[in-house]
Design a protein around this motif. Structure first.
Motif, PDB file in Angstrom:
ATOM      1  N   GLY A 185      31.853  10.757 -25.564  1.00 57.88           N
ATOM      2  CA  GLY A 185      32.727  10.860 -24.272  1.00 57.88           C
ATOM      3  C   GLY A 185      31.977  10.349 -23.004  1.00 57.88           C
ATOM      4  O   GLY A 185      32.793   9.535 -22.281  1.00 57.88           O
ATOM      5  N   VAL A 186      30.916  10.713 -22.984  1.00 64.62           N
ATOM      6  CA  VAL A 186      29.967  10.183 -21.521  1.00 64.62           C
ATOM      7  C   VAL A 186      29.950   8.604 -21.817  1.00 64.62           C
ATOM      8  O   VAL A 186      29.922   7.974 -20.733  1.00 64.62           O
ATOM      9  CB  VAL A 186      28.696  11.033 -21.679  1.00 64.62           C
ATOM     10  N   LEU A 187      29.428   8.270 -22.789  1.00 64.78           N
ATOM     11  CA  LEU A 187      29.349   6.791 -23.418  1.00 64.78           C
ATOM     12  C   LEU A 187      30.628   6.037 -22.975  1.00 64.78           C
ATOM     13  O   LEU A 187      30.445   5.064 -22.076  1.00 64.78           O
ATOM     14  CB  LEU A 187      28.872   6.566 -24.621  1.00 64.78           C
ATOM     15  N   TYR A 188      31.843   6.556 -23.245  1.00 71.21           N
ATOM     16  CA  TYR A 188      32.903   6.009 -22.794  1.00 71.21           C
ATOM     17  C   TYR A 188      33.176   5.829 -21.504  1.00 71.21           C
ATOM     18  O   TYR A 188      33.645   4.915 -20.718  1.00 71.21           O
ATOM     19  CB  TYR A 188      34.025   6.608 -23.627  1.00 71.21           C
ATOM     20  N   TYR A 189      33.062   7.047 -20.788  1.00 69.43           N
ATOM     21  CA  TYR A 189      32.958   7.115 -19.374  1.00 69.43           C
ATOM     22  C   TYR A 189      32.111   5.878 -18.785  1.00 69.43           C
ATOM     23  O   TYR A 189      32.429   5.408 -17.799  1.00 69.43           O
ATOM     24  CB  TYR A 189      32.592   8.492 -18.632  1.00 69.43           C
ATOM     25  N   GLU A 190      30.980   5.956 -19.118  1.00 69.98           N
ATOM     26  CA  GLU A 190      30.015   4.828 -18.517  1.00 69.98           C
ATOM     27  C   GLU A 190      30.296   3.428 -18.648  1.00 69.98           C
ATOM     28  O   GLU A 190      29.869   2.802 -17.959  1.00 69.98           O
ATOM     29  CB  GLU A 190      28.527   5.361 -19.001  1.00 69.98           C
ATOM     30  N   THR A 191      31.010   3.276 -19.706  1.00 70.21           N
ATOM     31  CA  THR A 191      31.560   1.857 -19.841  1.00 70.21           C
ATOM     32  C   THR A 191      32.986   1.570 -19.630  1.00 70.21           C
ATOM     33  O   THR A 191      33.503   0.616 -20.129  1.00 70.21           O
ATOM     34  CB  THR A 191      31.355   1.591 -21.120  1.00 70.21           C
TER      35      THR A 191
ATOM     36  N   GLU B 183      40.314   6.370 -20.963  1.00 67.06           N
ATOM     37  CA  GLU B 183      41.403   7.143 -21.797  1.00 67.06           C
ATOM     38  C   GLU B 183      40.727   7.566 -23.213  1.00 67.06           C
ATOM     39  O   GLU B 183      40.789   8.706 -23.682  1.00 67.06           O
ATOM     40  CB  GLU B 183      42.515   6.263 -22.295  1.00 67.06           C
ATOM     41  N   LYS B 184      39.811   6.867 -23.663  1.00 75.23           N
ATOM     42  CA  LYS B 184      38.799   7.353 -24.901  1.00 75.23           C
ATOM     43  C   LYS B 184      38.076   8.443 -24.554  1.00 75.23           C
ATOM     44  O   LYS B 184      37.748   9.322 -25.391  1.00 75.23           O
ATOM     45  CB  LYS B 184      37.959   5.978 -25.383  1.00 75.23           C
ATOM     46  N   ALA B 185      37.323   8.560 -23.309  1.00 74.50           N
ATOM     47  CA  ALA B 185      36.641   9.355 -22.871  1.00 74.50           C
ATOM     48  C   ALA B 185      37.156  10.745 -22.898  1.00 74.50           C
ATOM     49  O   ALA B 185      36.588  11.714 -23.355  1.00 74.50           O
ATOM     50  CB  ALA B 185      36.099   8.955 -21.528  1.00 74.50           C
TER      51      ALA B 185
END
Length: 273
Positions: free
Chosen positions: A188-194, A198-200
């Protein structure tokens, strides 16, 4: 809760499995290693940092300098005591003598204690190239080694590669009904950082269902902020603080896990928000 219980079982099993089976050497006719193994097993009941513990292992090495276990067992005490130079010499020798048996452990330690991301990746990928079965979990049972490898790629700035590795391993973990304590959070953090917001949110929701943590709600709040969902942003921050004060947060007795947050992080965000 089921997943956490499984992790504890795995951790217990990994410690048991670390003890060698001396009889196997005898069965295959390697009496020198059998004798060295028997000597090494005399460490049972001795404190790891005691002179007796180290002396027994030195005697085992003297019997058979090609036997890997005493080098590994000695290295653990030095790692725990903070003598990393001696640990490195000993664990390198153990890996040289038995790469399949020790590459995963060394790779994990390189990540956990030293943030040697490139060295950890090298060890884990080397192990994967040597075996045709699952490479297993970290020494403490928290992560599959592939999850650790993915976090190392994040550590060197290759976030998209990290995402691919975590997605693949989490998919395998879900099929086995064995999700790591922080797997969804890290992805989730990786999704947030990129900026895959919505995936996060999807990952943070899954994390809350399996192991609800302060970090999870904190990063969820940051994601909501980016989406201009301010009511949910503030609510998530308040929940993050509640979880933190209740002790529901990432922890490791030896190092600070990647993506860990502190109370001041939450309070700073609350103040500025």
């Amino acid at each position: 809760m089921k997943n956490i219980t499984l992790l504890l079982i795995l951790f217990s099993t990994s410690n048991i499995m670390a003890q060698p089976n001396c009889e196997s050497f005898k069965y295959y006719g390697d009496m020198i290693k059998y004798e060295a193994c028997q000597k090494a097993m005399e460490i049972k009941g001795h404190y790891q940092f005691s002179k007796e513990y180290q002396t027994i292992l030195d005697k085992a090495i003297a019997i058979d300098p090609t036997y890997d276990y005493p080098y590994w067992a000695k290295s653990v005490a030095y790692l725990k005591s903070g003598d990393f130079v001696t640990w490195k010499k000993l664990i390198d020798k153990a890996v040289e003598l038995n790469p399949i048996g020790h590459l995963g452990y060394r790779g994990w330690c390189r990540y956990q204690f030293f943030r040697d991301y490139k060295g950890s990746i090298e060890d884990i990928e080397k192990l994967d190239s040597l075996v045709d079965y699952d490479i297993g979990h970290s020494q403490n049972g928290t992560y599959h080694l592939n999850i650790a490898k993915g976090l190392c790629y994040k550590g060197i700035g290759e976030r998209e590669k990290a995402i691919g590795i975590l997605e693949k391993q989490i998919d395998l973990n879900e099929k086995q009904d064995f999700i790591g304590a922080y797997d969804y959070l890290h992805l989730g953090v990786l999704y947030y950082e990129t900026e895959k917001f919505e995936k996060a949110i999807e990952m943070f929701t899954k994390q809350a269902e399996t192991n609800d943590l302060a970090e999870n709600h904190y990063y969820l709040a940051l994601t909501y902020r980016e989406l201009d969902r301010l009511t949910e942003y503030k609510s998530s921050l308040k929940t993050a603080k509640e979880r933190y004060l209740d002790g529901k947060k990432m922890s490791d007795p030896y190092s600070n896990p990647m993506d860990k947050i502190y109370l001041e992080d939450i309070e700073s965000e609350l103040k500025n928000g």
